[in-house]
Design a protein around this motif. Structure first.
Motif, PDB file in Angstrom:
ATOM      1  N   HIS B  32       0.462  -1.263  -0.097  1.00  0.00           N
ATOM      2  CA  HIS B  32      -0.257   0.102   0.044  1.00  0.00           C
ATOM      3  C   HIS B  32       0.916   1.086  -0.053  1.00  0.00           C
ATOM      4  CE1 HIS B  32      -2.912  -2.697   2.510  1.00  0.00           C
ATOM      5  NE2 HIS B  32      -3.106  -2.984   1.112  1.00  0.00           N
ATOM      6  N   VAL B  35       0.199   4.221   2.540  1.00  0.00           N
ATOM      7  CA  VAL B  35       0.649   4.166   4.309  1.00  0.00           C
ATOM      8  C   VAL B  35       2.436   4.017   4.224  1.00  0.00           C
ATOM      9  CG1 VAL B  35       0.501   2.418   5.884  1.00  0.00           C
ATOM     10  CG2 VAL B  35      -1.122   2.400   4.452  1.00  0.00           C
ATOM     11  N   PHE B  36       3.007   3.846   3.074  1.00  0.00           N
ATOM     12  CA  PHE B  36       4.643   4.788   3.261  1.00  0.00           C
ATOM     13  C   PHE B  36       5.024   5.604   3.157  1.00  0.00           C
ATOM     14  CE2 PHE B  36       4.720  -0.229   2.775  1.00  0.00           C
ATOM     15  CZ  PHE B  36       5.588  -0.847   3.733  1.00  0.00           C
ATOM     16  N   SER B  39       3.571   7.576   6.750  1.00  0.00           N
ATOM     17  CA  SER B  39       4.999   6.607   7.181  1.00  0.00           C
ATOM     18  C   SER B  39       6.352   7.351   7.411  1.00  0.00           C
ATOM     19  CB  SER B  39       4.919   5.155   7.614  1.00  0.00           C
ATOM     20  OG  SER B  39       5.842   4.906   6.018  1.00  0.00           O
ATOM     21  N   TRP B  40       6.639   7.565   5.530  1.00  0.00           N
ATOM     22  CA  TRP B  40       8.234   7.637   5.597  1.00  0.00           C
ATOM     23  C   TRP B  40       7.677   9.635   6.066  1.00  0.00           C
ATOM     24  CZ3 TRP B  40       8.372   5.862  -0.443  1.00  0.00           C
ATOM     25  CH2 TRP B  40       8.317   4.557   0.167  1.00  0.00           C
ATOM     26  N   ILE B  43       7.990   9.828   9.421  1.00  0.00           N
ATOM     27  CA  ILE B  43       9.657   9.282  10.039  1.00  0.00           C
ATOM     28  C   ILE B  43      10.677  10.302   9.813  1.00  0.00           C
ATOM     29  CG2 ILE B  43      11.995   7.521   9.276  1.00  0.00           C
ATOM     30  CD1 ILE B  43       9.555   5.096   9.103  1.00  0.00           C
ATOM     31  N   PHE B 101       5.815   7.057  16.987  1.00  0.00           N
ATOM     32  CA  PHE B 101       4.867   6.484  15.895  1.00  0.00           C
ATOM     33  C   PHE B 101       3.714   6.970  15.952  1.00  0.00           C
ATOM     34  CE2 PHE B 101       4.510   3.088  12.414  1.00  0.00           C
ATOM     35  CZ  PHE B 101       5.101   3.720  11.238  1.00  0.00           C
ATOM     36  N   PRO B 127      -0.773   6.645   8.801  1.00  0.00           N
ATOM     37  CA  PRO B 127      -0.441   5.214   8.756  1.00  0.00           C
ATOM     38  C   PRO B 127      -0.998   3.690   8.969  1.00  0.00           C
ATOM     39  CG  PRO B 127       1.024   6.263   9.090  1.00  0.00           C
ATOM     40  CD  PRO B 127       0.415   7.313   9.098  1.00  0.00           C
ATOM     41  N   ASP B 130      -4.582   2.008   8.733  1.00  0.00           N
ATOM     42  CA  ASP B 130      -3.810   0.488   7.829  1.00  0.00           C
ATOM     43  C   ASP B 130      -3.895  -0.730   8.917  1.00  0.00           C
ATOM     44  OD1 ASP B 130      -3.485   0.205   4.609  1.00  0.00           O
ATOM     45  OD2 ASP B 130      -2.876  -1.730   6.384  1.00  0.00           O
ATOM     46  N   ILE B 131      -4.555  -1.337   8.429  1.00  0.00           N
ATOM     47  CA  ILE B 131      -4.921  -2.081   9.865  1.00  0.00           C
ATOM     48  C   ILE B 131      -2.996  -3.501   9.594  1.00  0.00           C
ATOM     49  CG2 ILE B 131      -5.509  -4.060   8.048  1.00  0.00           C
ATOM     50  CD1 ILE B 131      -6.027  -4.509  11.474  1.00  0.00           C
ATOM     51  N   ASN B 132      -2.455  -3.153   8.424  1.00  0.00           N
ATOM     52  CA  ASN B 132      -1.552  -3.773   8.010  1.00  0.00           C
ATOM     53  C   ASN B 132      -0.410  -3.068   8.873  1.00  0.00           C
ATOM     54  OD1 ASN B 132      -1.104  -5.235   5.673  1.00  0.00           O
ATOM     55  ND2 ASN B 132      -2.013  -4.127   4.967  1.00  0.00           N
ATOM     56  N   THR B 133      -0.080  -1.619   9.538  1.00  0.00           N
ATOM     57  CA  THR B 133       0.507  -0.876  10.309  1.00  0.00           C
ATOM     58  C   THR B 133       0.529  -1.525  11.481  1.00  0.00           C
ATOM     59  OG1 THR B 133       0.081   1.009   8.687  1.00  0.00           O
ATOM     60  CG2 THR B 133       1.856   0.804  10.663  1.00  0.00           C
ATOM     61  N   LEU B 137       3.134  -4.043  13.927  1.00  0.00           N
ATOM     62  CA  LEU B 137       3.545  -3.078  15.731  1.00  0.00           C
ATOM     63  C   LEU B 137       3.226  -4.171  16.652  1.00  0.00           C
ATOM     64  CD1 LEU B 137       2.593   0.843  15.257  1.00  0.00           C
ATOM     65  CD2 LEU B 137       4.586  -0.721  14.458  1.00  0.00           C
ATOM     66  N   PHE B 188      -6.470  -0.125  14.977  1.00  0.00           N
ATOM     67  CA  PHE B 188      -6.491  -0.047  14.360  1.00  0.00           C
ATOM     68  C   PHE B 188      -7.802   0.776  14.062  1.00  0.00           C
ATOM     69  CE2 PHE B 188      -9.641  -1.711  10.411  1.00  0.00           C
ATOM     70  CZ  PHE B 188      -9.274  -1.176   9.682  1.00  0.00           C
ATOM     71  N   LEU B 192      -9.031   4.569  12.361  1.00  0.00           N
ATOM     72  CA  LEU B 192     -10.101   4.533  11.438  1.00  0.00           C
ATOM     73  C   LEU B 192     -11.637   4.771  11.520  1.00  0.00           C
ATOM     74  CD1 LEU B 192     -10.418   3.369   8.213  1.00  0.00           C
ATOM     75  CD2 LEU B 192     -11.397   1.842   9.063  1.00  0.00           C
TER      76      LEU B 192
END
Lengths: 144, 251
Positions: B32, B35-36, B39-40, B43, B101, B127, B130-133, B137, B188, B192
């Motif tokens: 995705h 999200v990145f 997140s970048w 970061i 974060f 970020p 998104d459930i992936n993040t 974690l 999440f 959301l």
């Protein structure tokens, strides 16, 4: 909504990298700074405490010395006062004695002179009474 | 419902999109992209703030160093309270990075108008929505407390599964699955849901009315970051200390 894909492991790796990076650029230096500051403050605090204790000790010593000196000075003053009183009393007594003796001497002299005066008076009384008699009665009667 | 809402809405600022992603192809893996991207950004923000804070460390802190030291002390206190004075130090980076974060992600999602940047597909958002993040974690947290338990107690760590009584073995095993599940879904869901509520309100009344909800969202975001970090620390402590330490409940 729930589509899992390669985002998950990549995000995990990315997070770990972030943690490692922040460990180097954030946690370590700032933790070191905070710890050093704590040490610095603790050392200063200890030093200050030491100095304070020393100062208090010195104050105590000085106060003791001060109290000692005060005691000594008071003793000195008391001594001097006693001495002065003694000397004064002695002087007064001496003076009184001297005055007494002088008075006695004067009285004796007066008595003596009185005696002398009386004696001479008595001698003169004889002569005068003879003269008075001679004047009143005449020389023949008297010399008879 | 969602289709209906998005059909009604023609406002560019308030469009509900859940499940639309900017897909990047990486080999034969799909990720995705949005999200990145955010997140970048997060970061980058964290690293720049850290570099600015540690560039010129003084004994009497000022400005950004002062602020970051405050953040660090907050994190250290959090870890110390949960893990204990003796063992907390090695875990500060992990727990602190979790907190920072998630916190910066949440707030960036709530404060920065990402919608103004148009993407070919999907939209930029926190970020953490998104459930992936969040699962990533949470799984890292699980790994962390397993690692903590094994490194501290060796194979004796397994004793915690049968420690009070072996009858509770299934529940003890189940706990290892519910912990990351609850961690990830809590974060999440909160983020959301907050974004959805704000979006729906903006859709209905574009001015002023969503502001209290947005403020509440900021509050929830901060609380969620705190809860995630606190629970991670509590789990790590529990793994290291053994059983009989069930004081930390979920929020």
């Amino acid at each position: 909504m729930f589509d899992f894909d390669a985002t998950l492991p990549l995000m995990a790796v990315q997070f770990l990298l972030l943690a490692a990076l922040l460990n180097v650029v954030f946690y370590k230096p700032l933790t070191k700074a905070i710890d050093e500051r704590d040490d610095y403050i603790r050392n200063n605090d200890l030093g200050a405490r030491d100095r304070l204790a020393k100062a208090e000790l010195l104050t105590k010593q000085y106060e003791e010395q001060l109290a000692e000196a005060r005691r000594q000075s008071q003793a000195l003053i008391a001594n001097a006062q006693a001495d002065a009183q003694k000397i004064g009393a002695q002087k007064i007594a001496e003076a009184q004695q001297e005055a007494q003796s002088k008075r006695e001497q004067a009285a004796k002299e007066i008595e003596q002179q009185k005696q002398e005066a009386m004696q001479s008076l008595e001698q003169q009384v004889d002569a005068l009474s003879r003269q008075i008699l001679e004047k009143i009665l005449g020389a023949q009667l008297v010399n008879r | 419902m969602l289709n209906f809402l998005s059909a009604v809405s023609s406002l560019p600022l308030a469009k509900i999109e859940v499940g639309h992603h900017l897909y990047w192809q990486l080999g034969n893996l799909k990720i995705h992209g949005q999200v990145f991207l955010t997140s970048w950004f997060v970061i980058g923000l964290l690293v720049i703030a850290s570099l600015a804070a540690t560039r010129n460390i003084r004994r009497i802190p000022a400005g950004i160093q002062n602020f970051m030291e405050y953040a660090l002390e907050f994190i250290r206190d959090l870890a110390k309270n949960q893990i204990g004075e003796k063992d907390y130090r090695p875990w500060v980076p992990f727990i602190g990075t979790l907190f920072l974060f998630i916190f910066v992600s949440n707030w960036s999602g709530a404060l920065i108008p990402w919608k103004l940047i148009r993407l070919p597909e999907g939209e930029l958002a926190a970020p953490t929505n998104d459930i992936n993040t969040t699962v990533a974690l949470a799984l890292l947290t699980s790994l962390a407390y397993f690692y903590a338990g094994f490194s501290k107690r060796g194979l004796g760590y397994f004793k915690k599964y049968i420690e009070p009584t072996p009858i509770l073995l299934p529940i003890a095993i189940l706990e290892d699955f519910t912990k990351p599940l609850s961690l990830s879904f809590r974060l999440f869901g909160n983020i959301l849901a907050d974004e959805l509520v704000v979006t729906v309100l903006v859709l209905l009344v574009p001015l002023f009315v969503p502001l209290p909800i947005m403020a509440l969202g900021l509050f929830t975001s901060a609380i969620q970051a705190l809860v995630f970090a606190t629970l991670a620390a509590a789990y790590i402590h529990e793994a290291m200390a053994g059983h009989g330490d069930e004081g930390h409940e979920e929020h």
